[in-house]
Design a protein around this motif. Structure first.
Motif, PDB file in Angstrom:
ATOM      1  N   VAL A  48       0.815  -1.206   0.000  1.00 34.01           N
ATOM      2  CA  VAL A  48       0.000   0.000   0.000  1.00 34.01           C
ATOM      3  C   VAL A  48       0.851   1.259   0.000  1.00 34.01           C
ATOM      4  N   ALA A  49       1.834   1.327   0.901  1.00 34.81           N
ATOM      5  CA  ALA A  49       2.632   2.545   1.039  1.00 34.81           C
ATOM      6  C   ALA A  49       3.967   2.188   1.670  1.00 34.81           C
ATOM      7  N   ALA A  50       4.979   3.019   1.409  1.00 29.68           N
ATOM      8  CA  ALA A  50       6.304   2.748   1.963  1.00 29.68           C
ATOM      9  C   ALA A  50       7.079   4.034   2.174  1.00 29.68           C
ATOM     10  N   ILE A  51       7.866   4.015   3.241  1.00 24.06           N
ATOM     11  CA  ILE A  51       8.807   5.091   3.542  1.00 24.06           C
ATOM     12  C   ILE A  51      10.143   4.721   2.901  1.00 24.06           C
ATOM     13  N   ASN A  52      10.819   5.725   2.357  1.00 16.36           N
ATOM     14  CA  ASN A  52      12.164   5.534   1.835  1.00 16.36           C
ATOM     15  C   ASN A  52      13.089   6.576   2.447  1.00 16.36           C
ATOM     16  N   ASN A  53      14.377   6.267   2.502  1.00 14.92           N
ATOM     17  CA  ASN A  53      15.307   7.223   3.096  1.00 14.92           C
ATOM     18  C   ASN A  53      16.025   8.076   2.061  1.00 14.92           C
ATOM     19  N   ASP A  54      15.744   7.832   0.781  1.00 13.09           N
ATOM     20  CA  ASP A  54      16.431   8.598  -0.248  1.00 13.09           C
ATOM     21  C   ASP A  54      15.495   9.157  -1.313  1.00 13.09           C
ATOM     22  N   ARG A  55      14.201   9.056  -1.039  1.00 10.77           N
ATOM     23  CA  ARG A  55      13.199   9.568  -1.981  1.00 10.77           C
ATOM     24  C   ARG A  55      11.885   9.730  -1.247  1.00 10.77           C
ATOM     25  N   PRO A  56      10.931  10.421  -1.831  1.00 10.12           N
ATOM     26  CA  PRO A  56       9.631  10.589  -1.147  1.00 10.12           C
ATOM     27  C   PRO A  56       8.936   9.252  -0.944  1.00 10.12           C
ATOM     28  N   ALA A  57       7.971   9.266  -0.052  1.00  7.11           N
ATOM     29  CA  ALA A  57       7.176   8.068   0.198  1.00  7.11           C
ATOM     30  C   ALA A  57       6.465   7.647  -1.083  1.00  7.11           C
ATOM     31  N   GLU A  58       6.226   6.343  -1.183  1.00  5.24           N
ATOM     32  CA  GLU A  58       5.561   5.783  -2.353  1.00  5.24           C
ATOM     33  C   GLU A  58       4.205   5.195  -1.964  1.00  5.24           C
ATOM     34  N   ILE A  60       0.586   2.957  -3.538  1.00  2.94           N
ATOM     35  CA  ILE A  60      -0.119   2.295  -4.614  1.00  2.94           C
ATOM     36  C   ILE A  60      -1.079   3.309  -5.225  1.00  2.94           C
ATOM     37  N   GLU A  61      -1.311   3.189  -6.522  1.00  2.24           N
ATOM     38  CA  GLU A  61      -2.087   4.200  -7.247  1.00  2.24           C
ATOM     39  C   GLU A  61      -3.461   4.438  -6.636  1.00  2.24           C
ATOM     40  N   SER A  62      -4.111   3.383  -6.165  1.00  6.13           N
ATOM     41  CA  SER A  62      -5.492   3.491  -5.692  1.00  6.13           C
ATOM     42  C   SER A  62      -5.643   4.286  -4.399  1.00  6.13           C
ATOM     43  N   VAL A  63      -4.541   4.569  -3.694  1.00 10.55           N
ATOM     44  CA  VAL A  63      -4.647   5.314  -2.434  1.00 10.55           C
ATOM     45  C   VAL A  63      -3.973   6.679  -2.503  1.00 10.55           C
ATOM     46  N   LYS A  64      -3.360   7.001  -3.616  1.00  9.34           N
ATOM     47  CA  LYS A  64      -2.680   8.291  -3.741  1.00  9.34           C
ATOM     48  C   LYS A  64      -3.662   9.433  -3.526  1.00  9.34           C
ATOM     49  N   GLY A  65      -3.243  10.408  -2.722  1.00 11.94           N
ATOM     50  CA  GLY A  65      -4.092  11.546  -2.412  1.00 11.94           C
ATOM     51  C   GLY A  65      -5.048  11.306  -1.258  1.00 11.94           C
ATOM     52  N   ARG A  66      -5.153  10.045  -0.811  1.00  5.90           N
ATOM     53  CA  ARG A  66      -6.070   9.724   0.298  1.00  5.90           C
ATOM     54  C   ARG A  66      -5.314   9.219   1.522  1.00  5.90           C
ATOM     55  N   PHE A  67      -4.225   8.499   1.316  1.00  9.52           N
ATOM     56  CA  PHE A  67      -3.450   7.921   2.421  1.00  9.52           C
ATOM     57  C   PHE A  67      -2.130   8.665   2.561  1.00  9.52           C
ATOM     58  N   THR A  68      -1.654   8.756   3.810  1.00  7.17           N
ATOM     59  CA  THR A  68      -0.352   9.359   4.070  1.00  7.17           C
ATOM     60  C   THR A  68       0.412   8.501   5.062  1.00  7.17           C
ATOM     61  N   ILE A  69       1.621   8.094   4.682  1.00  5.90           N
ATOM     62  CA  ILE A  69       2.481   7.316   5.564  1.00  5.90           C
ATOM     63  C   ILE A  69       3.503   8.265   6.176  1.00  5.90           C
ATOM     64  N   SER A  70       3.769   8.090   7.469  1.00  2.00           N
ATOM     65  CA  SER A  70       4.733   8.978   8.109  1.00  2.00           C
ATOM     66  C   SER A  70       5.282   8.328   9.366  1.00  2.00           C
ATOM     67  N   PRO A  71       6.562   8.601   9.690  1.00  5.59           N
ATOM     68  CA  PRO A  71       7.143   8.134  10.946  1.00  5.59           C
ATOM     69  C   PRO A  71       7.047   9.239  11.999  1.00  5.59           C
ATOM     70  N   ASP A  72       7.146   8.869  13.276  1.00  2.57           N
ATOM     71  CA  ASP A  72       7.207   9.928  14.288  1.00  2.57           C
ATOM     72  C   ASP A  72       8.647  10.400  14.434  1.00  2.57           C
ATOM     73  N   ASN A  73       8.863  11.411  15.222  1.00  3.27           N
ATOM     74  CA  ASN A  73      10.196  11.997  15.322  1.00  3.27           C
ATOM     75  C   ASN A  73      11.216  11.031  15.914  1.00  3.27           C
ATOM     76  N   ALA A  74      10.781  10.234  16.807  1.00  2.00           N
ATOM     77  CA  ALA A  74      11.692   9.277  17.435  1.00  2.00           C
ATOM     78  C   ALA A  74      11.915   8.051  16.560  1.00  2.00           C
ATOM     79  N   MET A  75      11.183   7.990  15.463  1.00  2.00           N
ATOM     80  CA  MET A  75      11.340   6.913  14.473  1.00  2.00           C
ATOM     81  C   MET A  75      11.030   5.536  15.020  1.00  2.00           C
ATOM     82  N   ASN A  76      10.217   5.479  16.066  1.00  2.00           N
ATOM     83  CA  ASN A  76       9.855   4.150  16.521  1.00  2.00           C
ATOM     84  C   ASN A  76       8.383   3.828  16.301  1.00  2.00           C
ATOM     85  N   THR A  77       7.649   4.744  15.669  1.00  2.00           N
ATOM     86  CA  THR A  77       6.260   4.492  15.319  1.00  2.00           C
ATOM     87  C   THR A  77       6.009   4.925  13.879  1.00  2.00           C
TER      88      THR A  77
END
Length: 123
Positions: A48-58, A60-77
């Motif tokens: 569905v979605a993925a975080i990358n460390n060298d490019r923006p999050a990716e 799947i086409e069907s959720v673009k504009g509706r879903f947002t993936i994000s880590p917290d500042n401490a990077m444990n959630t």
């Protein structure tokens, strides 16, 4: 010991929103990137979605504009904010972690998985 624990699933009506959380432990956030998958009844698990460390999050086409993936500042959630939900978004949602060098869209690239949380969207 590596653990990933999802929470935040539930039942909503079409057009509603949910925020999924994935709390991780035992992982070095500098070397791992997170992703979300889902599995609908009778279907294979899909990315569905993925975080990358060298490019923006990716996404799947069907959720673009509706879903947002994000880590917290401490990077444990890891979060998945889901808006404008549709019945076809129904399924069990899993968070997963992979080496950041591996392909974000491949299920086999992810070494660690959570137990899943159910999301049900009614029309």
């Amino acid at each position: 010991q590596v653990q990933l624990v999802e929470s935040g699933g539930g039942s909503v009506q079409s057009g509603g929103s949910l925020r999924l959380s994935c709390t991780t432990s035992g992982l070095d956030a500098r070397n791992y990137c997170g992703g979300w998958f889902r599995q609908a009844p009778g279907k294979e698990r899909e990315w569905v979605a993925a975080i990358n460390n060298d490019r923006p999050a990716e996404y799947i086409e069907s959720v673009k504009g509706r879903f947002t993936i994000s880590p917290d500042n401490a990077m444990n959630t890891l979060y998945l904010e889901m808006d404008s939900l549709k019945p076809e978004d129904t399924g069990i949602y899993y968070c997963a972690a992979r080496s950041c060098r591996r392909a974000w869209w491949l299920r086999t690239a992810y070494a660690y998985w959570g137990q899943g949380t159910q999301v049900t969207v009614s029309s």
